[in-house]
Scaffold this motif. Structure first.
Motif, PDB file in Angstrom:
ATOM      1  N   VAL A  27       0.854  -1.181   0.000  1.00  0.00           N
ATOM      2  CA  VAL A  27       0.000   0.000   0.000  1.00  0.00           C
ATOM      3  C   VAL A  27       0.896   1.239   0.000  1.00  0.00           C
ATOM      4  CG1 VAL A  27      -1.796   1.275   1.215  1.00  0.00           C
ATOM      5  CG2 VAL A  27      -1.813  -1.224   1.248  1.00  0.00           C
ATOM      6  N   ASP A  28       0.899   1.957  -1.113  1.00  0.00           N
ATOM      7  CA  ASP A  28       1.737   3.152  -1.245  1.00  0.00           C
ATOM      8  C   ASP A  28       0.942   4.381  -0.816  1.00  0.00           C
ATOM      9  OD1 ASP A  28       4.007   1.830  -2.381  1.00  0.00           O
ATOM     10  OD2 ASP A  28       2.860   1.638  -4.233  1.00  0.00           O
ATOM     11  N   LEU A  29       1.335   4.940   0.307  1.00  0.00           N
ATOM     12  CA  LEU A  29       0.638   6.106   0.852  1.00  0.00           C
ATOM     13  C   LEU A  29       1.589   7.293   0.912  1.00  0.00           C
ATOM     14  CD1 LEU A  29      -1.243   4.329   3.764  1.00  0.00           C
ATOM     15  CD2 LEU A  29      -2.325   5.457   1.824  1.00  0.00           C
ATOM     16  N   ASP A  30       1.078   8.464   0.593  1.00  0.00           N
ATOM     17  CA  ASP A  30       1.864   9.694   0.666  1.00  0.00           C
ATOM     18  C   ASP A  30       1.311  10.577   1.772  1.00  0.00           C
ATOM     19  OD1 ASP A  30       3.576   9.319  -1.748  1.00  0.00           O
ATOM     20  OD2 ASP A  30       1.631   9.289  -2.742  1.00  0.00           O
ATOM     21  N   PHE A  31       2.208  10.990   2.688  1.00  0.00           N
ATOM     22  CA  PHE A  31       1.823  11.896   3.769  1.00  0.00           C
ATOM     23  C   PHE A  31       2.527  13.238   3.576  1.00  0.00           C
ATOM     24  CE2 PHE A  31       1.531   7.586   5.475  1.00  0.00           C
ATOM     25  CZ  PHE A  31       0.256   7.579   6.009  1.00  0.00           C
ATOM     26  N   ASP A  32       1.882  14.291   4.032  1.00  0.00           N
ATOM     27  CA  ASP A  32       2.497  15.613   3.989  1.00  0.00           C
ATOM     28  C   ASP A  32       3.900  15.515   4.601  1.00  0.00           C
ATOM     29  OD1 ASP A  32       3.359  18.184   4.406  1.00  0.00           O
ATOM     30  OD2 ASP A  32       1.540  18.887   5.395  1.00  0.00           O
ATOM     31  N   PRO A  33       4.945  15.769   3.805  1.00  0.00           N
ATOM     32  CA  PRO A  33       6.311  15.545   4.302  1.00  0.00           C
ATOM     33  C   PRO A  33       6.689  16.389   5.512  1.00  0.00           C
ATOM     34  CG  PRO A  33       6.340  16.721   2.193  1.00  0.00           C
ATOM     35  CD  PRO A  33       4.935  16.253   2.409  1.00  0.00           C
ATOM     36  N   ASP A  34       6.037  17.539   5.679  1.00  0.00           N
ATOM     37  CA  ASP A  34       6.382  18.406   6.806  1.00  0.00           C
ATOM     38  C   ASP A  34       5.947  17.818   8.142  1.00  0.00           C
ATOM     39  OD1 ASP A  34       7.559  20.299   5.174  1.00  0.00           O
ATOM     40  OD2 ASP A  34       5.686  21.412   4.886  1.00  0.00           O
ATOM     41  N   VAL A  35       4.934  16.970   8.118  1.00  0.00           N
ATOM     42  CA  VAL A  35       4.441  16.394   9.381  1.00  0.00           C
ATOM     43  C   VAL A  35       4.373  14.861   9.330  1.00  0.00           C
ATOM     44  CG1 VAL A  35       3.170  18.385  10.268  1.00  0.00           C
ATOM     45  CG2 VAL A  35       2.103  16.898   8.568  1.00  0.00           C
ATOM     46  N   ALA A  36       5.004  14.276   8.324  1.00  0.00           N
ATOM     47  CA  ALA A  36       4.979  12.811   8.221  1.00  0.00           C
ATOM     48  C   ALA A  36       5.610  12.151   9.438  1.00  0.00           C
ATOM     49  CB  ALA A  36       5.703  12.363   6.946  1.00  0.00           C
ATOM     50  N   TRP A  37       6.536  12.861  10.104  1.00  0.00           N
ATOM     51  CA  TRP A  37       7.181  12.306  11.286  1.00  0.00           C
ATOM     52  C   TRP A  37       6.156  11.990  12.386  1.00  0.00           C
ATOM     53  CZ3 TRP A  37       6.791  14.858  15.959  1.00  0.00           C
ATOM     54  CH2 TRP A  37       6.349  16.193  15.919  1.00  0.00           C
ATOM     55  N   LEU A  38       5.028  12.683  12.365  1.00  0.00           N
ATOM     56  CA  LEU A  38       4.002  12.399  13.362  1.00  0.00           C
ATOM     57  C   LEU A  38       3.391  11.018  13.160  1.00  0.00           C
ATOM     58  CD1 LEU A  38       2.192  15.865  13.529  1.00  0.00           C
ATOM     59  CD2 LEU A  38       3.366  14.711  15.428  1.00  0.00           C
ATOM     60  N   VAL A  39       3.294  10.580  11.909  1.00  0.00           N
ATOM     61  CA  VAL A  39       2.787   9.231  11.638  1.00  0.00           C
ATOM     62  C   VAL A  39       3.766   8.205  12.191  1.00  0.00           C
ATOM     63  CG1 VAL A  39       2.036   7.615   9.858  1.00  0.00           C
ATOM     64  CG2 VAL A  39       1.626  10.070   9.559  1.00  0.00           C
ATOM     65  N   GLU A  40       5.055   8.459  11.987  1.00  0.00           N
ATOM     66  CA  GLU A  40       6.067   7.557  12.542  1.00  0.00           C
ATOM     67  C   GLU A  40       5.971   7.511  14.064  1.00  0.00           C
ATOM     68  OE1 GLU A  40      10.954   7.067  12.628  1.00  0.00           O
ATOM     69  OE2 GLU A  40      10.012   8.558  11.323  1.00  0.00           O
ATOM     70  N   ARG A  41       5.779   8.685  14.656  1.00  0.00           N
ATOM     71  CA  ARG A  41       5.659   8.732  16.129  1.00  0.00           C
ATOM     72  C   ARG A  41       4.419   7.962  16.585  1.00  0.00           C
ATOM     73  NH1 ARG A  41       4.100  14.117  19.371  1.00  0.00           N
ATOM     74  NH2 ARG A  41       3.386  13.094  21.270  1.00  0.00           N
ATOM     75  N   TYR A  42       3.325   8.098  15.830  1.00  0.00           N
ATOM     76  CA  TYR A  42       2.116   7.363  16.181  1.00  0.00           C
ATOM     77  C   TYR A  42       2.358   5.846  16.140  1.00  0.00           C
ATOM     78  CZ  TYR A  42      -2.455   5.173  15.756  1.00  0.00           C
ATOM     79  OH  TYR A  42      -3.529   4.337  15.945  1.00  0.00           O
ATOM     80  N   LEU A  43       3.060   5.392  15.114  1.00  0.00           N
ATOM     81  CA  LEU A  43       3.354   3.957  14.993  1.00  0.00           C
ATOM     82  C   LEU A  43       4.188   3.468  16.165  1.00  0.00           C
ATOM     83  CD1 LEU A  43       4.105   3.763  11.164  1.00  0.00           C
ATOM     84  CD2 LEU A  43       2.143   2.749  12.348  1.00  0.00           C
ATOM     85  N   ILE A  44       5.176   4.285  16.555  1.00  0.00           N
ATOM     86  CA  ILE A  44       6.023   3.902  17.690  1.00  0.00           C
ATOM     87  C   ILE A  44       5.213   3.877  18.978  1.00  0.00           C
ATOM     88  CG2 ILE A  44       7.969   4.634  19.120  1.00  0.00           C
ATOM     89  CD1 ILE A  44       9.210   5.788  16.510  1.00  0.00           C
ATOM     90  N   GLU A  45       4.374   4.898  19.170  1.00  0.00           N
ATOM     91  CA  GLU A  45       3.545   4.961  20.384  1.00  0.00           C
ATOM     92  C   GLU A  45       2.569   3.787  20.444  1.00  0.00           C
ATOM     93  OE1 GLU A  45       3.434   7.091  22.938  1.00  0.00           O
ATOM     94  OE2 GLU A  45       5.049   8.391  22.255  1.00  0.00           O
ATOM     95  N   THR A  46       2.094   3.350  19.278  1.00  0.00           N
ATOM     96  CA  THR A  46       1.076   2.299  19.246  1.00  0.00           C
ATOM     97  C   THR A  46       1.672   0.900  19.308  1.00  0.00           C
ATOM     98  OG1 THR A  46      -0.365   3.724  17.921  1.00  0.00           O
ATOM     99  CG2 THR A  46      -0.873   1.378  17.919  1.00  0.00           C
ATOM    100  N   TYR A  47       2.693   0.671  18.496  1.00  0.00           N
ATOM    101  CA  TYR A  47       3.203  -0.706  18.356  1.00  0.00           C
ATOM    102  C   TYR A  47       4.568  -0.936  18.985  1.00  0.00           C
ATOM    103  CZ  TYR A  47      -0.544  -0.793  14.909  1.00  0.00           C
ATOM    104  OH  TYR A  47      -1.753  -0.711  14.292  1.00  0.00           O
ATOM    105  N   GLY A  48       5.185   0.154  19.438  1.00  0.00           N
ATOM    106  CA  GLY A  48       6.494   0.002  20.100  1.00  0.00           C
ATOM    107  C   GLY A  48       7.659   0.130  19.134  1.00  0.00           C
TER     108      GLY A  48
END
Length: 470
Positions: A449-470
């Motif tokens: 699944v190829d998803l594009d996130f706003d590059p200026d705040v894409a780091w928040l998605v990474e942070r969410y993944l870490i907060e959720t799954y470790g």
């Protein structure tokens, strides 16, 4: 062979891992060293291709040794255009080979550092200061006959500078430092070999026989020439087309390696001694890359209490929720995206077909497969973080801004369930997009699944993944 480049040395070499595996087996080799330029992309493919070949009637016993040919510059922080009249112009290289697991991890760390934006210029780079800080205990270092700075200094009769640089390498790699002596036949290579052997003898450095392999078979040279021409954006008519300087850069057998060394001016006894050092390097390497089966974090953290331990039930709930929100309002609506009543059965049949395929992808061929729920955990996770980014049903990090998300590129746009679970914004039915490009029982592989996130705040998605799954 100690220095092998594959098609993953982009625009510089030709030949897939399977081609090299079959050729190495044909040549009687028990070891194969992978040393692509500035990347490790081929590593897992060699292992998976060998497993595939052996599961289909081949009996190939081949151990892979993992290395990288790194580009070296004087200053990796410099972004100026290289001066190609300088001895070192950013096109020099050093080969590092992992001896063990610690060495393999170190290789990956060096690759990451070489690709940092502040170090990358034209290509990933490291420099001599960086090399001087390495812990060389878990690595073998080979200085290439053609692209090492020491070789170029010796050809320019600057032996004192070469000696000074050698002290750096010797201090880091000690007994695991080798000069490459080439069997690739040419007048220049004959001179390089002579100077390297003399220099190595004076400074008590070991040498190892090699062939700078860029394609599997002799007949592949023409294709390789095309690859080089494409890489240089030149035609064969241009006489400055990049060349390896020899016409025998295929995977040689031991007899061909020996003959090439002799033809390059090295007597037979010394040539055999240099070839023995290949085996010495092989004996120093104990690392073997194991490809673990794909696994995912537990989805329990994102399942509501009502669905704890019931991934399938929650997935069905999300699909039905999407159906009620995205399909039902469009039936007979009279709007541009109207679904006609007589076409609803197409959606229903597609929904059932996709669900069965997603859930039973593994068990349809192997009833005892451990992933009883197929790709459902993957769909749940991708749907979860996509919806979080869009601000839908957030469980945590409620104050984070809404993040712009693309419609989802590629084959996922052919999935109705991808649309219903908000991974994609594209309804595939009106566009006649096929699901089988995304998931196909004839090609069991993980969906992409190829998803594009706003590059200026894409780091928040990474942070969410870490907060959720470790």
């Amino acid at each position: 062979m100690i220095r092998n480049h594959t098609t993953y040395s982009i625009r510089r070499a030709f030949g897939k891992p399977r081609d090299f595996i079959l050729k190495a087996h044909e040549q009687g080799y028990t070891h194969f060293v992978i040393t692509d330029y500035a990347n490790d992309h081929a590593f897992p493919y060699f292992r998976s291709e060998l497993d595939y070949l052996n599961s289909h009637g081949h009996n190939i016993d081949l151990k892979f040794i993992y290395g990288v040919e790194f580009f070296v510059t004087q200053d990796m922080l410099s972004k100026g255009r290289p001066n190609f009249e300088d001895i070192n112009n950013g096109n020099d290289s050093v080969i590092l080979i992992a001896k063990n697991n610690e060495g393999y991890v170190q290789l990956l760390k060096i690759l990451s550092d070489a690709n940092l934006p502040e170090h990358y210029f034209v290509r990933p780079r490291i420099d001599f200061d960086y090399i001087s800080e390495l812990d060389g205990e878990n690595l073998v270092c080979i200085l290439p006959y053609d692209f090492s700075t020491i070789s170029k200094l010796l050809l320019s009769d600057e032996e004192q500078k070469a000696k000074q640089l050698l002290r750096l390498f010797k201090g880091v790699f000690q007994d695991d430092l080798y000069f490459e002596i080439t069997s690739n036949v040419s007048g220049v290579n004959k001179l390089i070999n002579k100077k390297l052997l003399e220099f190595a003898s004076k400074n008590n450095i070991k040498c190892v026989a090699s062939s700078n392999t860029h394609y599997p078979n002799p007949e592949d040279k023409k294709i390789h020439d095309v690859v080089l021409a494409i890489g240089e954006k030149k035609t064969f008519a241009e006489n400055d087309l990049y060349s390896l300087g020899s016409s025998d850069n295929y995977l040689k057998n031991r007899d061909e390696l020996l003959n090439g060394l002799i033809e390059n001016g090295i007597d037979e006894e010394l040539s055999i001694s240099l070839m023995k050092n290949i085996d010495e390097i092989f004996q120093k390497t104990t690392f073997d890359l194991e490809i673990a089966p794909m696994s995912l974090p537990s989805t329990d953290v994102i399942l509501p209490d009502k669905y704890k331990g019931n991934e399938v039930g929650y997935f069905e709930y999300l699909i039905e929720k999407g159906w009620q929100e995205l399909i039902i309002p469009r039936i007979g609506s009279g709007e541009w995206d109207e679904i006609k009543s007589e076409d609803v059965h197409i959606y229903e049949e597609r929904r059932k077909y996709e669900f069965d395929m997603i859930k039973n992808m593994f068990t349809m061929k192997d009833p005892n497969h451990p992933m009883k729920n197929g790709f459902i955990p993957y769909f749940l996770m991708v749907s979860d973080y996509t919806k979080w980014a869009k601000g839908i049903d957030r469980r945590i990090m409620h104050d984070a801004p809404i993040i712009e998300v693309g419609p989802a590129r590629g084959s996922v746009s052919g999935s109705l369930i991808g649309y219903l679970t908000r991974m994609s914004t594209i309804d595939p039915i009106p566009w006649n997009l096929t699901f089988e490009r995304f998931i196909n029982p004839e090609r069991i592989s993980w969906p992409d699944v190829d998803l594009d996130f706003d590059p200026d705040v894409a780091w928040l998605v990474e942070r969410y993944l870490i907060e959720t799954y470790g």
